[in-house]
Design an enzyme around this catalytic site. Structure first.
Site, PDB file in Angstrom:
ATOM      1  N   CYS A 196       5.847  -3.352  16.268  1.00  0.00           N
ATOM      2  CA  CYS A 196       5.445  -2.226  17.116  1.00  0.00           C
ATOM      3  C   CYS A 196       3.974  -2.443  17.474  1.00  0.00           C
ATOM      4  O   CYS A 196       3.156  -2.734  16.613  1.00  0.00           O
ATOM      5  CB  CYS A 196       5.620  -0.896  16.383  1.00  0.00           C
ATOM      6  SG  CYS A 196       7.339  -0.568  15.938  1.00  0.00           S
ATOM      7  N   CYS A 232      -1.125   6.743   9.223  1.00  0.00           N
ATOM      8  CA  CYS A 232       0.060   6.107   9.812  1.00  0.00           C
ATOM      9  C   CYS A 232      -0.319   4.892  10.660  1.00  0.00           C
ATOM     10  O   CYS A 232      -1.197   4.978  11.513  1.00  0.00           O
ATOM     11  CB  CYS A 232       0.782   7.099  10.711  1.00  0.00           C
ATOM     12  SG  CYS A 232       1.883   8.174   9.831  1.00  0.00           S
ATOM     13  N   SER A 251      11.459   7.551  14.776  1.00  0.00           N
ATOM     14  CA  SER A 251      10.161   7.454  15.421  1.00  0.00           C
ATOM     15  C   SER A 251      10.390   7.022  16.868  1.00  0.00           C
ATOM     16  O   SER A 251      10.736   5.880  17.134  1.00  0.00           O
ATOM     17  CB  SER A 251       9.309   6.435  14.650  1.00  0.00           C
ATOM     18  OG  SER A 251       8.037   6.381  15.195  1.00  0.00           O
ATOM     19  N   LEU A 252      10.236   7.958  17.805  1.00  0.00           N
ATOM     20  CA  LEU A 252      10.606   7.675  19.197  1.00  0.00           C
ATOM     21  C   LEU A 252       9.550   6.855  19.935  1.00  0.00           C
ATOM     22  O   LEU A 252       9.869   5.898  20.606  1.00  0.00           O
ATOM     23  CB  LEU A 252      10.817   8.996  19.944  1.00  0.00           C
ATOM     24  CG  LEU A 252      12.086   9.778  19.612  1.00  0.00           C
ATOM     25  CD1 LEU A 252      12.119  11.056  20.426  1.00  0.00           C
ATOM     26  CD2 LEU A 252      13.318   8.948  19.903  1.00  0.00           C
ATOM     27  N   ASN A 253       8.345   7.297  19.890  1.00  0.00           N
ATOM     28  CA  ASN A 253       7.219   6.617  20.550  1.00  0.00           C
ATOM     29  C   ASN A 253       7.254   6.657  22.068  1.00  0.00           C
ATOM     30  O   ASN A 253       6.241   6.425  22.712  1.00  0.00           O
ATOM     31  CB  ASN A 253       7.100   5.152  20.111  1.00  0.00           C
ATOM     32  CG  ASN A 253       6.986   5.065  18.623  1.00  0.00           C
ATOM     33  OD1 ASN A 253       6.081   5.653  18.064  1.00  0.00           O
ATOM     34  ND2 ASN A 253       7.908   4.389  17.975  1.00  0.00           N
ATOM     35  N   CYS A 271       6.187  -6.292   8.255  1.00  0.00           N
ATOM     36  CA  CYS A 271       7.312  -5.700   8.985  1.00  0.00           C
ATOM     37  C   CYS A 271       7.677  -6.623  10.142  1.00  0.00           C
ATOM     38  O   CYS A 271       6.799  -7.229  10.759  1.00  0.00           O
ATOM     39  CB  CYS A 271       6.933  -4.323   9.508  1.00  0.00           C
ATOM     40  SG  CYS A 271       8.293  -3.483  10.352  1.00  0.00           S
ATOM     41  N   GLY A 308       6.608  -1.367   6.551  1.00  0.00           N
ATOM     42  CA  GLY A 308       7.986  -1.821   6.681  1.00  0.00           C
ATOM     43  C   GLY A 308       8.900  -0.860   7.406  1.00  0.00           C
ATOM     44  O   GLY A 308       8.624   0.322   7.543  1.00  0.00           O
ATOM     45  N   GLU A 309       9.998  -1.414   7.894  1.00  0.00           N
ATOM     46  CA  GLU A 309      11.075  -0.629   8.506  1.00  0.00           C
ATOM     47  C   GLU A 309      12.134  -0.442   7.412  1.00  0.00           C
ATOM     48  O   GLU A 309      12.847  -1.386   7.049  1.00  0.00           O
ATOM     49  CB  GLU A 309      11.637  -1.396   9.719  1.00  0.00           C
ATOM     50  CG  GLU A 309      13.036  -1.018  10.161  1.00  0.00           C
ATOM     51  CD  GLU A 309      13.222   0.459  10.504  1.00  0.00           C
ATOM     52  OE1 GLU A 309      12.622   0.918  11.471  1.00  0.00           O
ATOM     53  OE2 GLU A 309      13.982   1.158   9.782  1.00  0.00           O
ATOM     54  N   CYS A 327       3.665   8.588   0.561  1.00  0.00           N
ATOM     55  CA  CYS A 327       4.189   7.738   1.638  1.00  0.00           C
ATOM     56  C   CYS A 327       4.416   6.350   1.045  1.00  0.00           C
ATOM     57  O   CYS A 327       3.459   5.670   0.665  1.00  0.00           O
ATOM     58  CB  CYS A 327       3.175   7.700   2.779  1.00  0.00           C
ATOM     59  SG  CYS A 327       3.618   6.610   4.122  1.00  0.00           S
ATOM     60  N   CYS A 349       0.884  -0.701  15.642  1.00  0.00           N
ATOM     61  CA  CYS A 349       0.912  -0.637  14.177  1.00  0.00           C
ATOM     62  C   CYS A 349       0.256  -1.862  13.547  1.00  0.00           C
ATOM     63  O   CYS A 349       0.605  -3.004  13.862  1.00  0.00           O
ATOM     64  CB  CYS A 349       2.360  -0.509  13.720  1.00  0.00           C
ATOM     65  SG  CYS A 349       2.522  -0.514  11.932  1.00  0.00           S
ATOM     66  N   ASN A 368      -3.423   6.019  15.362  1.00  0.00           N
ATOM     67  CA  ASN A 368      -4.561   5.776  14.464  1.00  0.00           C
ATOM     68  C   ASN A 368      -5.089   4.365  14.701  1.00  0.00           C
ATOM     69  O   ASN A 368      -4.362   3.390  14.521  1.00  0.00           O
ATOM     70  CB  ASN A 368      -4.127   5.946  13.004  1.00  0.00           C
ATOM     71  CG  ASN A 368      -3.757   7.370  12.712  1.00  0.00           C
ATOM     72  OD1 ASN A 368      -4.555   8.279  12.894  1.00  0.00           O
ATOM     73  ND2 ASN A 368      -2.519   7.596  12.292  1.00  0.00           N
ATOM     74  N   SER A 392      12.202   7.132   7.499  1.00  0.00           N
ATOM     75  CA  SER A 392      11.849   7.077   8.913  1.00  0.00           C
ATOM     76  C   SER A 392      12.201   5.705   9.483  1.00  0.00           C
ATOM     77  O   SER A 392      11.914   4.676   8.877  1.00  0.00           O
ATOM     78  CB  SER A 392      10.345   7.328   9.067  1.00  0.00           C
ATOM     79  OG  SER A 392       9.963   7.212  10.416  1.00  0.00           O
ATOM     80  N   GLU A 448       0.836  -1.202   0.000  1.00  0.00           N
ATOM     81  CA  GLU A 448       0.000   0.000   0.000  1.00  0.00           C
ATOM     82  C   GLU A 448       0.872   1.253   0.000  1.00  0.00           C
ATOM     83  O   GLU A 448       1.902   1.299   0.667  1.00  0.00           O
ATOM     84  CB  GLU A 448      -0.929  -0.023   1.223  1.00  0.00           C
ATOM     85  CG  GLU A 448      -1.848  -1.233   1.196  1.00  0.00           C
ATOM     86  CD  GLU A 448      -2.782  -1.325   2.399  1.00  0.00           C
ATOM     87  OE1 GLU A 448      -2.791  -0.396   3.225  1.00  0.00           O
ATOM     88  OE2 GLU A 448      -3.500  -2.338   2.487  1.00  0.00           O
TER      89      GLU A 448
HETATM   90  S1  SF4 Z   1       5.602   1.238  13.026  1.00  0.00           S
HETATM   91 FE1  SF4 Z   1       6.990   0.949  11.292  1.00  0.00          FE
HETATM   92  S2  SF4 Z   1       8.670  -0.304  12.153  1.00  0.00           S
HETATM   93 FE2  SF4 Z   1       6.933  -0.475  13.583  1.00  0.00          FE
HETATM   94  S3  SF4 Z   1       5.816  -2.329  12.904  1.00  0.00           S
HETATM   95 FE3  SF4 Z   1       4.851  -0.550  11.879  1.00  0.00          FE
HETATM   96  S4  SF4 Z   1       5.870  -0.462   9.867  1.00  0.00           S
HETATM   97 FE4  SF4 Z   1       7.182  -1.716  11.228  1.00  0.00          FE
END
Ligand code: SF4
Length: 368
Positions: A159, A344, A259-261, A155, A205-206, A148, A162, A301, A237, A134
């Site tokens: 996280c 996101c 991306s700190l979180n 991934c 993905g990362e 984006c 996500c 989100n 990112s 996507e």
């Molecule tokens: S936030 Fe980014 S790194 Fe974390 S699981 Fe989702 S796609 Fe992967």
């Protein structure tokens, strides 16, 4: 890499016609199937996928500079963004036939396009070998539209906030599959939205987990004779893969976002937006002391199966104000496209097999 939950740090470093004769020998020189890398092959056949190559590679394959440059401009520039051999205008007839016989121009197929109520579009692309990725187009105004892009199918990072992370890692995207998302964005939406100006690697993905292909794709995107995005407007990112992060800063001209979180390892190890008080803001101020950066605040989100809820707007504003009062540049980013699962952290389709939700540390259970 979905930019999600708490702050996203972003910093920029200062960051004619052709004359060619076709012959079997020339064909082998131009498209040396025997020595091309596996990734450059089209799965469906034995043709070379041109978008696997950066410009120096294209030239190396035996094109004379003028030939390579004309082909490059047809693929990426001059408002052509060629996907079929008929679109290779201006190329010598024999040269075009050679490309028709030995190369493919297109790496993705559009499966569907969803339109969110705020104008955001989500494109679903089918890969040659079946999976779907996507890509999101986010129009802001006539001078800025952002794409984006995804860098993997699923991934591995898991996280907890996500949706993509629920899929697990299915596949790294090739250079061509990443670049093609930007090419399609220009082809499909330039008339409607004006120039597509910004690229963020914040889709599925990362990106730094697939660093070789991402570095090459980013280099193709900023090539001045092609897609010509400003390196300052191409942002990769990461969730924080440190060795790859150092390599990226060394090898790429593009911008990097982390991306700190969360601002403590304890929370970060469990990765959640535990933004219930202002302690995180204060720790963040200390963390970025002396680092030239701007901070984007992005709310969670929602998606099915998640245990998190979005942070209330007033809390986000309060958080932003604490940062601003300390002299930091901080923005609240609006979620875009969430009614079509295009915001996101909402991309992908986990299916039956999903990565496990992690155990909630006891001290945070009351927060949920
Ligand atoms: S936030 Fe980014 S790194 Fe974390 S699981 Fe989702 S796609 Fe992967």
């Amino acid at each position: 890499m979905a930019a999600q939950a708490l702050p996203l740090l972003r910093w920029s470093r200062s960051a004619s016609s052709l004359c060619v004769r076709s012959s079997p020998a020339a064909s082998r020189r131009l498209f040396p199937a025997l020595r091309r890398p596996a990734a450059a092959r089209c799965e469906a056949g034995s043709k070379v996928l041109l978008k696997e190559m950066d410009y120096p590679e294209l030239e190396e394959k035996g094109f004379r500079p003028g030939q390579a440059m004309m082909l490059w401009k047809c693929l990426y520039g001059n408002n052509v963004w060629a996907h079929s051999h008929d679109e290779l205008a201006g190329l010598n007839k024999d040269f075009r036939k050679m490309i028709t016989d030995h190369a493919n121009l297109k790496a993705l197929t559009v499966k569907d396009i969803l339109a969110a109520s705020d104008g955001t579009r989500k494109i679903l692309f089918s890969l040659e070998d079946g999976p779907v990725i996507e890509t999101v187009i986010i129009p802001c105004d006539r001078s800025r539209t952002t794409i984006c892009v995804s860098s993997q199918v699923g991934c591995a990072m898991n996280c907890q906030f996500c949706f993509t992370g629920r899929m697990g890692l299915r596949k790294h995207l090739s250079t061509a599959e990443i670049v093609e998302q930007a090419v399609f964005a220009r082809r499909l939406f330039s008339d409607e939205f004006g120039s597509i100006t910004n690229v963020v690697f914040m889709g599925m993905g990362e990106p730094l987990h697939n660093i070789d292909n991402v570095l090459k794709a980013a280099a193709i995107m900023v090539d001045e004779q092609g897609l010509h995005f400003s390196p300052r407007k191409v942002t990769v990112s990461t969730s924080g893969l440190v060795p790859q992060l150092k390599r990226f800063l060394h090898e790429s001209k593009c911008a990097l976002a982390v991306s700190l979180n969360a601002t403590t390892d304890e929370v970060r190890n469990w990765i959640m937006p535990i933004n219930r008080n202002m302690d995180d803001a204060k720790r963040l101020i200390e963390l970025v002391q002396g680092i030239p950066c701007k901070i984007n605040l992005i709310s969670f989100n929602p998606h099915s199966g998640s245990q998190f809820k979005p942070t209330p707007d007033e809390k986000i504003i309060e958080f932003r104000n604490v940062l601003a009062q300390a002299g930091l540049v901080a923005f609240v980013r609006l979620s875009r496209g969430d009614d079509q699962m295009a915001a996101c952290g909402q991309l992908g389709e986990p299916g039956e097999y999903q990565l496990p939700l992690l155990r909630v540390p006891e001290k945070f259970q009351v927060a949920l």
